[in-house]
Scaffold this active site. Structure first.
Site, PDB file in Angstrom:
ATOM      1  N   LYS A  89       2.676  21.304  40.069  1.00 59.99           N
ATOM      2  CA  LYS A  89       3.699  21.945  39.229  1.00 59.99           C
ATOM      3  C   LYS A  89       4.733  20.870  38.871  1.00 59.99           C
ATOM      4  O   LYS A  89       5.643  20.582  39.633  1.00 59.99           O
ATOM      5  CB  LYS A  89       4.370  23.111  39.961  1.00 59.99           C
ATOM      6  N   GLU A  97       0.837  -1.210   0.000  1.00 61.82           N
ATOM      7  CA  GLU A  97       0.000   0.000   0.000  1.00 61.82           C
ATOM      8  C   GLU A  97       0.870   1.257   0.000  1.00 61.82           C
ATOM      9  O   GLU A  97       0.563   2.238  -0.689  1.00 61.82           O
ATOM     10  CB  GLU A  97      -0.926  -0.008   1.219  1.00 61.82           C
TER      11      GLU A  97
END
Length: 670
Positions: free
Chosen positions: A112, A34
């Site tokens: 954080k 393909e």
């Protein structure tokens, strides 16, 4: 013609995508046959329409051309930094400022993450660009590398996807996988990463995206920049939408109506920070509603509606195995703690400075103690003191050696009242020679490629130099005597050529750098720059009187005495003479130099993305300005980088003008 162009562009995009899955991820999603059909169709179209062929077509590239070039690219909306608070008093002050402007906000809390900031651009739902933070306005393109990170969708899915959106996030290295990687690197003889953040940055900044793909990087998104075609009203709505579109959002996000609930969130994760899969260095608190965010606005560098509550530096306990001493470039003998390896704030620590014998005695530290270690600012290892309750009675006091551990010379204090003891054998002590050569090559001095610690040791061990005076007369032939600089066949290596080129460039560095490189006691960059401005050349400085030297702003009697004492020594004079004969700059035309900052005093705070601290200082002082360490009413400007400290607050309090990095760069070029 138009349809052929469109089909060729679509085929090229399809082929690049399949090449990425094949070459980088090793996970092809179509069969070879393909892929060959797509490739053949593109080749046929290009041959039939050569005038339409894209010069960057995949048919013209080898192996897919999948290499990251780190090209610079602008963010659509700047990536701002966050201001920091470090305790509840500072946090309360921030919340009070917010509440003066807006009533009853919802507070959004998140962790954080200590990683690498990234900006993802999706157009029509497709990931088209990924940039590092860079200087906040411009970052480096790392799109191919980010596409290798598990969990980062190449195409968003779901409903109400904006036509364009910048998504901000943090790339991190999971702690468990980081430990595995470091163990593997150590076993293979490679230098391990210092901490997970460095590992994340190093893994993301690979030219070959296949290397990045081999590292288990992860991403969590935490905000948006530019956004078109969306009616979202709050940060929490954004997170819900991001998750629905297939983006990785932290499960540890919460919204609260009261500050007390926010405080409990902070306390919870300060206690649990080591139980997480990634490192954190604090908690981020945001005003959730966009309308309130807009009302609060931003400074030139950070939003007023968000704050980072940084956790205090980590403290751990480990055993002090010994106290040893090291000899510096000026002969100063410094004791340092040698400990059982211990991990502190993401780094494994075995040594920490103890400054001098008085410091050891003041802290009451004994060899064999269990000691408390902290990384000051999460960077520099520091011994806080002993854990006396763990003593067994087998501990012993540290005694400063009487002789230099490297050359055997008797150690002594150089000046009356000096707490430091020194090795007086400056001319031939191996440690001092090595440290002086290493310092000459450092960024603080002449910034010479290759001249690091190992190279300095090799130059001395292999007899290529007797002292630093010989440095600039080295040839490629000389370097063939050293295993460090030559190939197995005996010829000079690429490192040797690079070193010789670095020496040539160093000869024309700024004169103050040459003066600093002489390792005269107390003469650092600030004093050296002031001396060069006053005298214009090293020959003039060498013969100047004590009154003339100490009269220079920023010098004074102590430095003046050290300069006179240094230039009186014959072998020091010979170093200067050798450098001059080798072509090292010895004089500078100060009158014609740029003095636009004359009379101005700058203070730097925070991390600048485009400068090291030394480079920023030099940018100021080379233009006639002064770089100071503290803010006062006499300060002309405070230059603010990422994560500024209390100097920024002091500048605001005193009304001193504040420049972000972009404004500083503009001022340098004005």
């Amino acid at each position: 013609m138009s349809s052929a162009r469109l089909e060729m562009a679509a085929l090229a995009e399809q082929i690049r995508e399949h090449q990425f899955y094949y070459y980088v991820l090793d996970k092809p999603i179509i069969s070879d046959s393909e892929f060959d059909k797509l490739w053949r169709r593109l080749v046929d179209l290009e041959e039939a329409n050569p005038q339409l062929r894209d010069p960057h077509s995949p048919t013209l590239e080898v192996g897919g051309g999948l290499e990251t070039t780190f090209a610079q690219s602008d963010h659509i909306r700047a990536m701002m930094s966050l201001d920091n608070v470090f305790d509840d008093v500072e946090f309360r002050a921030w919340t009070e400022r917010v509440l003066k402007e807006v009533a009853d906000p919802t507070w959004l809390c998140e962790l954080k993450i200590d990683g690498l900031a990234i900006n993802l651009l999706y157009e029509a739902g497709k990931l088209t660009k990924a940039l590092t933070r860079g200087n906040g306005k411009t970052g480096e393109d790392v799109t191919l590398n980010v596409k290798t990170i598990s969990g980062v969708p190449h195409q968003l899915s779901g409903e109400k996807i904006p036509s364009l959106i910048e998504i901000r996030g943090e790339v991190y290295f999971p702690i468990a996988q980081f430990n595995e990687l470091n163990n593997a690197m150590s076993e293979s003889g490679k230098v391990p990463f210092a901490n997970p953040r460095n590992a994340a940055a190093g893994s993301l900044r690979q030219k070959d995206p296949k290397v990045t793909a081999s590292r288990p990087l992860r991403l969590l998104v935490h905000g948006v920049g530019a956004m078109e075609g969306s009616q979202l009203q709050s940060q929490s709505e954004v997170y819900g939408a991001l998750s629905s579109w297939g983006l990785p959002v932290s499960p540890r996000i919460a919204t609260y109506e009261s500050i007390e609930e926010v405080r409990r969130f902070i306390a919870k994760y300060e206690e649990e920070r080591h139980a997480l899969e990634h490192e954190i260095d604090g908690v981020v608190i945001k005003v959730d509603q966009f309308a309130m965010q807009q009302k609060l606005g931003s400074t030139s560098r950070a939003p007023r509606w968000a704050i980072a509550y940084k956790f205090p530096p980590e403290e751990v306990v480990t055993k002090l195995l010994d106290i040893k001493v090291s000899v510096g470039r000026t002969g100063r003998v410094t004791p340092f703690a040698h400990m059982e390896p211990v991990k502190v704030a993401g780094s494994t620590i075995t040594n920490a400075t103890l400054h001098n014998q008085e410091e050891v005695e003041r802290k009451g530290i004994l060899i064999g103690d269990y000691v408390v270690i902290r990384k000051a600012g999460d960077v520099i290892p520091e011994v806080l003191g002993p854990v006396k309750s763990k003593r067994t009675g087998n501990e012993r006091a540290f005694v400063m050696p009487k002789k230099c551990p490297d050359c055997g010379s008797p150690l002594r204090a150089i000046a009356a009242g000096d707490v430091d003891i020194r090795c007086p054998n400056a001319q031939s002590c191996p440690a001092q020679l090595r440290e002086r050569l290493f310092y000459i090559g450092s960024r603080a001095a002449l910034d010479i490629d290759v001249l690091g610690y190992e190279a300095a040791q090799a130059l001395l061990d292999d007899g290529i130099v007797g002292d630093e005076g010989d440095l600039f007369s080295i040839t490629l032939e000389d370097l063939q005597k050293s295993h460090f600089f030559k190939k197995k066949d005996g010829s000079a290596s690429a490192i040797a050529s690079k070193f010789i080129d670095g020496l040539e460039r160093a000869k024309t560095r700024s004169l103050w750098r040459v003066l600093v490189s002489l390792s005269i006691r107390h003469v650092g960059p600030t004093a050296a720059q002031a001396l060069v401005r006053a005298f214009g050349g090293i020959p003039s400085i060498a013969v100047a009187s004590a009154d003339d030297l100490s009269g220079v702003d920023g010098v004074g009697p102590t430095i003046a005495h050290a300069i006179i004492e240094w230039f009186e020594i014959p072998w020091h004079q010979e170093i200067v003479a050798k450098w001059q004969r080798a072509g090292v700059i010895m004089e500078e035309d100060v009158a014609s130099s740029d003095q636009r900052f004359a009379g101005l005093t700058f203070v730097l705070t925070g991390s600048l993305s485009g400068f090291t601290r030394e480079e920023a200082d030099e940018a100021i002082t080379s233009r006639g300005g002064k770089s100071a360490s503290s803010v006062s009413k006499k300060t002309s400007y405070v230059v603010v980088g990422d994560s500024p400290g209390s100097k920024y607050d002091k500048a605001i309090e005193l009304g001193v003008p504040v420049l972000d990095e972009a404004a500083f760069v503009k001022l340098l070029g004005s």
